[in-house]
Enzyme design. Structure first.
Site, PDB file in Angstrom:
ATOM      1  N   CYS A   1      -3.590   8.867   8.776  1.00 36.08           N
ATOM      2  CA  CYS A   1      -2.911   8.764  10.069  1.00 36.08           C
ATOM      3  C   CYS A   1      -3.459   9.647  11.176  1.00 36.08           C
ATOM      4  O   CYS A   1      -3.702   9.165  12.282  1.00 36.08           O
ATOM      5  CB  CYS A   1      -1.433   9.088   9.893  1.00 36.08           C
ATOM      6  SG  CYS A   1      -0.528   7.752   9.138  1.00 36.08           S
TER       7      CYS A   1
ATOM      8  N   LYS B   1       5.259   7.312  17.506  1.00 35.25           N
ATOM      9  CA  LYS B   1       4.567   7.478  16.225  1.00 35.25           C
ATOM     10  C   LYS B   1       3.214   8.166  16.423  1.00 35.25           C
ATOM     11  O   LYS B   1       2.877   9.133  15.743  1.00 35.25           O
ATOM     12  CB  LYS B   1       4.390   6.090  15.602  1.00 35.25           C
ATOM     13  CG  LYS B   1       3.397   6.000  14.505  1.00 35.25           C
ATOM     14  CD  LYS B   1       3.913   6.634  13.255  1.00 35.25           C
ATOM     15  CE  LYS B   1       2.789   6.766  12.267  1.00 35.25           C
ATOM     16  NZ  LYS B   1       3.176   7.019  10.942  1.00 35.25           N
TER      17      LYS B   1
ATOM     18  N   GLY C   1       0.805  -1.219   0.000  1.00 36.23           N
ATOM     19  CA  GLY C   1       0.000   0.000   0.000  1.00 36.23           C
ATOM     20  C   GLY C   1       0.833   1.262   0.000  1.00 36.23           C
ATOM     21  O   GLY C   1       1.973   1.274  -0.484  1.00 36.23           O
TER      22      GLY C   1
ATOM     23  N   GLU D   1       6.696   4.339  10.283  1.00 33.74           N
ATOM     24  CA  GLU D   1       7.070   5.200   9.165  1.00 33.74           C
ATOM     25  C   GLU D   1       6.658   6.626   9.492  1.00 33.74           C
ATOM     26  O   GLU D   1       5.642   6.855  10.128  1.00 33.74           O
ATOM     27  CB  GLU D   1       6.448   4.700   7.866  1.00 33.74           C
ATOM     28  CG  GLU D   1       4.966   4.390   7.924  1.00 33.74           C
ATOM     29  CD  GLU D   1       4.088   5.606   7.858  1.00 33.74           C
ATOM     30  OE1 GLU D   1       4.574   6.623   7.341  1.00 33.74           O
ATOM     31  OE2 GLU D   1       2.946   5.550   8.333  1.00 33.74           O
TER      32      GLU D   1
HETATM   33  C1  UDX Z   1       1.223  12.345   8.304  1.00 33.59           C
HETATM   34  C2  UDX Z   1       2.581  12.668   8.977  1.00 33.59           C
HETATM   35  O1  UDX Z   1       3.039  13.938   8.524  1.00 33.59           O
HETATM   36  C3  UDX Z   1       3.587  11.579   8.681  1.00 33.59           C
HETATM   37  O2  UDX Z   1       4.803  11.843   9.366  1.00 33.59           O
HETATM   38  C4  UDX Z   1       3.003  10.262   9.144  1.00 33.59           C
HETATM   39  O3  UDX Z   1       3.880   9.210   8.922  1.00 33.59           O
HETATM   40  C5  UDX Z   1       1.680   9.998   8.455  1.00 33.59           C
HETATM   41  O4  UDX Z   1       0.790  11.070   8.712  1.00 33.59           O
HETATM   42  P1  UDX Z   1       0.207  12.579   5.869  1.00 33.59           P
HETATM   43  O5  UDX Z   1      -1.075  12.098   6.469  1.00 33.59           O
HETATM   44  O6  UDX Z   1       0.658  11.953   4.599  1.00 33.59           O
HETATM   45  O7  UDX Z   1       1.404  12.388   6.906  1.00 33.59           O
HETATM   46  O8  UDX Z   1       0.061  14.143   5.574  1.00 33.59           O
HETATM   47  P2  UDX Z   1       0.481  15.522   6.260  1.00 33.59           P
HETATM   48  O9  UDX Z   1       1.341  16.265   5.317  1.00 33.59           O
HETATM   49  O10 UDX Z   1       0.976  15.351   7.633  1.00 33.59           O
HETATM   50  O11 UDX Z   1      -0.915  16.304   6.288  1.00 33.59           O
HETATM   51  C6  UDX Z   1      -2.044  15.830   7.024  1.00 33.59           C
HETATM   52  C7  UDX Z   1      -3.254  16.720   6.822  1.00 33.59           C
HETATM   53  O12 UDX Z   1      -3.072  17.983   7.459  1.00 33.59           O
HETATM   54  C8  UDX Z   1      -3.546  17.034   5.357  1.00 33.59           C
HETATM   55  O13 UDX Z   1      -4.942  16.955   5.124  1.00 33.59           O
HETATM   56  C9  UDX Z   1      -3.041  18.445   5.185  1.00 33.59           C
HETATM   57  O14 UDX Z   1      -3.687  19.123   4.149  1.00 33.59           O
HETATM   58  C10 UDX Z   1      -3.357  19.030   6.551  1.00 33.59           C
HETATM   59  N1  UDX Z   1      -2.504  20.200   6.900  1.00 33.59           N
HETATM   60  C11 UDX Z   1      -1.146  20.038   7.048  1.00 33.59           C
HETATM   61  C12 UDX Z   1      -3.081  21.439   7.089  1.00 33.59           C
HETATM   62  O15 UDX Z   1      -4.295  21.587   6.960  1.00 33.59           O
HETATM   63  N2  UDX Z   1      -2.271  22.494   7.432  1.00 33.59           N
HETATM   64  C13 UDX Z   1      -0.930  22.385   7.588  1.00 33.59           C
HETATM   65  O16 UDX Z   1      -0.281  23.378   7.903  1.00 33.59           O
HETATM   66  C14 UDX Z   1      -0.341  21.107   7.383  1.00 33.59           C
HETATM   67  P1  ADP Z   2      -1.135   1.813   4.259  1.00 38.60           P
HETATM   68  O1  ADP Z   2      -1.469   3.257   4.041  1.00 38.60           O
HETATM   69  O2  ADP Z   2      -0.964   1.479   5.721  1.00 38.60           O
HETATM   70  O3  ADP Z   2       0.020   1.350   3.430  1.00 38.60           O
HETATM   71  P2  ADP Z   2      -2.975   0.435   2.439  1.00 38.60           P
HETATM   72  O4  ADP Z   2      -4.422   0.125   2.664  1.00 38.60           O
HETATM   73  O5  ADP Z   2      -2.578   1.376   1.364  1.00 38.60           O
HETATM   74  O6  ADP Z   2      -2.423   0.945   3.864  1.00 38.60           O
HETATM   75  O7  ADP Z   2      -2.171  -0.918   2.194  1.00 38.60           O
HETATM   76  C1  ADP Z   2      -2.277  -2.078   2.946  1.00 38.60           C
HETATM   77  C2  ADP Z   2      -2.186  -3.305   2.032  1.00 38.60           C
HETATM   78  O8  ADP Z   2      -2.082  -4.491   2.838  1.00 38.60           O
HETATM   79  C3  ADP Z   2      -3.401  -3.535   1.120  1.00 38.60           C
HETATM   80  O9  ADP Z   2      -2.974  -3.534  -0.230  1.00 38.60           O
HETATM   81  C4  ADP Z   2      -3.946  -4.927   1.538  1.00 38.60           C
HETATM   82  O10 ADP Z   2      -4.424  -5.700   0.447  1.00 38.60           O
HETATM   83  C5  ADP Z   2      -2.711  -5.578   2.151  1.00 38.60           C
HETATM   84  N1  ADP Z   2      -3.011  -6.675   3.091  1.00 38.60           N
HETATM   85  C6  ADP Z   2      -3.880  -6.696   4.125  1.00 38.60           C
HETATM   86  N2  ADP Z   2      -3.843  -7.876   4.773  1.00 38.60           N
HETATM   87  C7  ADP Z   2      -2.915  -8.659   4.148  1.00 38.60           C
HETATM   88  C8  ADP Z   2      -2.392 -10.001   4.359  1.00 38.60           C
HETATM   89  N3  ADP Z   2      -2.826 -10.778   5.363  1.00 38.60           N
HETATM   90  N4  ADP Z   2      -1.438 -10.442   3.497  1.00 38.60           N
HETATM   91  C9  ADP Z   2      -0.986  -9.656   2.495  1.00 38.60           C
HETATM   92  N5  ADP Z   2      -1.420  -8.412   2.256  1.00 38.60           N
HETATM   93  C10 ADP Z   2      -2.373  -7.895   3.063  1.00 38.60           C
END
Ligand code: UDX
Ligand code: ADP
Length: 465
Positions: A278, A222, A13, A163
């Site tokens: 997240c 995290k 994913g 991550e």
């Molecule tokens: C986040 C964390 O940054 C990353 O470290 C973690 O591993 C996963 O979650 P992500 O969800 O990809 O990453 O996006 P991020 O850039 O953090 O933005 C999150 C949301 O906040 C977005 O919808 C963004 O548009 C919003 N945002 C961010 C604001 O509205 N204002 C800002 O100043 C910053």
């Molecule tokens: P993330 O943002 O955490 O990477 P995603 O939904 O994009 O989440 O990706 C998670 C992936 O894990 C999906 O593609 C899903 O098909 C796969 N997955 C879930 N369960 C299993 C499993 N038991 N074995 C292999 N792949 C799996």
């Protein structure tokens, strides 16, 4: 320390795909196999046309193109990859539970547990198992107990390696990570496993950026990192509402506080609300954990970040409705953007979904244009809410491939994602196509109020009166 020759990642994913592609790119002597049970997803990772990769991330297709078939493989042969690898990353999805105990807050670990059971069944040699998915604190111990009780007498070391990549900048975040966290036991074998995993990241990151901790610190860090970031967005969004009632300008306030080096300038952009896979999930997890450890004040404190975010989305939708003379029924509203932020095709928890839902409840007719999000994804997001029937969603909301088509005869445009291309549009043409008065609601603070008003728009941007 063990020399690593083969690693595998379960889950192809948003996390597994980019992370493994970068590891393969930086470690040519390591064979990296990414497996998934979803055949269609794997087929797309293997598609000759690199524009068909299941995930859009700047720089990703170049890295996949350069390494795929050499030391980077995508496959559905999960068992084989597990058996061959010395290190197994678990990168499957951990959605918020939609049923039973902890519904709506706790993370659903069903997929992680299935993975652990599968590893236990298949492994015939010692393995380092790395939890990579965002997991609630104490998951490593659950994985450990499954592996130890159903295994084939092989040794498992469980590490937590959360991550920190943000979507849209994943490749760069991985290549230039501020830090990598590796949590594991403080036993001699735990320390050795941490060193082994560190050696992979040491291919491209300086040693001082690879932090080793105990498992709990790593897992909790995290959630806390995301909670702090989300809190900044909710804090500035709270102030954006206040600015709209006064003559203060949120951009000026952000700048004024951001130049204080103790506060810093990042994550202070007021918006229609944060989204993504997240922030909300991790905070809800933190809330759930705090509550289950008997800490209601701690839980309420963090929950307020989510409440503020929901308020911001609702406030934006309400403002559209009240500005359009208190009724949007039968009115065409164009949405520019559906993704939760720019440079990604991910829509999980995107503010656009909730703004659309609120407007559809008022019987608005919405036309969506997003440069990277597919029509199927948009309908799936709405159907998931179960607010109305899939037929009704398809009747009231249309998806188009051209921004100008969306503007045609629209009463209003709402900017929901900060795609760079929105800045480059010929807004005079957009204006001409719309019904008058032409309303423009800028949920991302992308355009200039002065310039847009000069063109004739009735322009509103979050955080400005
Ligand atoms: C986040 C964390 O940054 C990353 O470290 C973690 O591993 C996963 O979650 P992500 O969800 O990809 O990453 O996006 P991020 O850039 O953090 O933005 C999150 C949301 O906040 C977005 O919808 C963004 O548009 C919003 N945002 C961010 C604001 O509205 N204002 C800002 O100043 C910053
Ligand atoms: P993330 O943002 O955490 O990477 P995603 O939904 O994009 O989440 O990706 C998670 C992936 O894990 C999906 O593609 C899903 O098909 C796969 N997955 C879930 N369960 C299993 C499993 N038991 N074995 C292999 N792949 C799996």
């Amino acid at each position: 320390m063990k020399k690593v020759s083969k690693i595998c990642c379960i889950g192809a994913g948003y996390v597994g795909g980019p992370t493994m592609s970068v590891i393969a790119n930086q470690c040519p002597e390591i064979q990296v196999t990414v497996v998934d049970i979803n055949q269609e997803r794997i087929d797309r990772w293997n598609d000759e046309d690199l524009d068909k990769l299941p995930i859009y991330e700047p720089g990703l297709k170049e890295i996949v193109g350069a390494n795929r078939g050499k030391n980077l493989f995508f496959s559905t042969e999960v068992d084989k990859a597990i058996d061959e690898a010395e290190i197994i990353f678990i990168s499957v999805n951990t959605p918020t539970k939609t049923y039973g105990k902890g519904k709506g807050q706790a993370a659903d670990l069903k997929f992680v547990e299935l993975c652990a059971r599968n590893i236990a069944k298949v492994a015939t040699t010692d393995k380092i198992v790395v939890e990579k998915s965002t997991l609630p604190v104490r998951t490593a111990s659950a994985i450990k107990s499954i592996l130890e009780n159903t295994g084939n007498q092989v040794n498992f070391e469980i590490l937590s390696n959360p991550e920190f990549l943000a979507e849209g900048t994943a490749v760069d975040d991985l290549l230039n990570a501020d830090r990598v966290l590796i949590g594991g036991d403080d036993t001699p074998s735990g320390k050795a496993a941490k060193d082994t995993l560190s050696s992979i990241y040491a291919h491209w990151l300086p040693k001082e950026r690879i932090l080793q901790t105990n498992v709990w610190s790593s897992e909790l860090s995290k959630l806390v990192a995301n909670a702090f970031l989300a809190q900044r967005v909710s804090s500035i969004n709270a102030i954006s509402a206040l600015c709209e009632r006064t003559d203060a300008n949120i951009a000026e306030v952000s700048r004024a506080i951001g130049t204080d080096s103790r506060i810093g300038s990042k994550f202070l952009n007021a918006s229609v609300g944060f989204g993504g896979s997240c922030f909300q999930k991790d905070i809800l997890n933190l809330v759930y954990i705090a509550r289950s450890f008997g800490l209601p004040e701690v839980a309420d404190y963090w929950e307020q970040v989510i409440i503020m975010n929901d308020y911001q989305k609702k406030r934006f939708a309400d403002h559209i409705i009240s500005t359009l003379y208190n009724t949007v029924s039968g009115k065409k509203i164009a949405f520019y953007g559906w993704a939760f932020k720019k440079d990604t095709n991910d829509t999980r928890e995107s503010a656009a979904i909730y703004v659309a839902d609120a407007l559809l409840e008022e019987r608005a007719e919405i036309t969506v244009y997003d440069p990277k999000v597919s029509e199927e994804r948009i309908y799936a997001d709405l159907d998931y809410l179960e607010t109305r029937s899939p037929e009704e969603n398809r009747r009231l909301l249309k998806v188009v491939k051209e921004p100008m088509q969306a503007a045609e005869e629209a009463h209003a445009i709402a900017l929901l994602t900060e795609w760079d291309e929105f800045k480059t549009y010929n807004w005079d043409t957009v204006y001409e196509k719309m019904l008058k008065p032409a309303f423009l609601f800028d949920g991302r603070r992308m355009l200039s109020k002065e310039a847009m008003e000069k063109k004739g728009f009735q322009y509103y941007k979050i955080g400005q009166s």
